[in-house]
Motif scaffolding. Structure first.
Motif, PDB file in Angstrom:
ATOM      1  N   LYS A  14     181.915  -3.909 -52.998  1.00  0.00           N
ATOM      2  CA  LYS A  14     182.334  -2.593 -53.466  1.00  0.00           C
ATOM      3  C   LYS A  14     183.272  -1.998 -52.431  1.00  0.00           C
ATOM      4  CE  LYS A  14     177.873  -1.725 -55.565  1.00  0.00           C
ATOM      5  NZ  LYS A  14     176.676  -0.912 -55.534  1.00  0.00           N
ATOM      6  N   HIS A  15     184.201  -1.175 -52.909  1.00  0.00           N
ATOM      7  CA  HIS A  15     185.079  -0.476 -51.977  1.00  0.00           C
ATOM      8  C   HIS A  15     184.311   0.708 -51.416  1.00  0.00           C
ATOM      9  CE1 HIS A  15     188.860   0.722 -50.212  1.00  0.00           C
ATOM     10  NE2 HIS A  15     188.520   1.958 -50.499  1.00  0.00           N
ATOM     11  N   VAL A  16     184.175   0.746 -50.109  1.00  0.00           N
ATOM     12  CA  VAL A  16     183.440   1.824 -49.449  1.00  0.00           C
ATOM     13  C   VAL A  16     184.434   2.764 -48.800  1.00  0.00           C
ATOM     14  CG1 VAL A  16     181.764   2.374 -47.647  1.00  0.00           C
ATOM     15  CG2 VAL A  16     181.463   0.344 -49.061  1.00  0.00           C
ATOM     16  N   SER A  45     180.263   4.482 -51.645  1.00  0.00           N
ATOM     17  CA  SER A  45     181.139   3.782 -52.593  1.00  0.00           C
ATOM     18  C   SER A  45     181.850   4.818 -53.462  1.00  0.00           C
ATOM     19  CB  SER A  45     180.331   2.830 -53.471  1.00  0.00           C
ATOM     20  OG  SER A  45     179.512   3.561 -54.362  1.00  0.00           O
TER      21      SER A  45
END
Length: 62
Positions: A14-16, A45
């Motif tokens: 996931k893009h954090v 996120s």
């Protein structure tokens, strides 16, 4: 700094975001940014940020 075992990571990461950076780029108010940091911590996120963001109701009924 924490050590992370690479074999335990998900295949689709996931893009954090850093919460303050996300708020700055999205035009979120400073008070809302402080609330999000209190709830989620410094990093979250994109989905967590969007689900916990309270936007003012600007629509009016005709």
């Amino acid at each position: 700094m924490r050590h992370i075992d690479i074999s335990k990571l998900e295949r689709n990461p996931k893009h954090v975001w850093e919460v303050s950076e996300y708020c700055r780029k999205s035009g979120v108010s400073r008070t809302e940014e402080k609330r999000l940091i209190r709830i989620l911590g410094r990093y979250a996120s994109a989905h967590e940020l969007q689900m916990n963001l309270v936007r003012p109701n600007n629509r009016s009924r005709c």
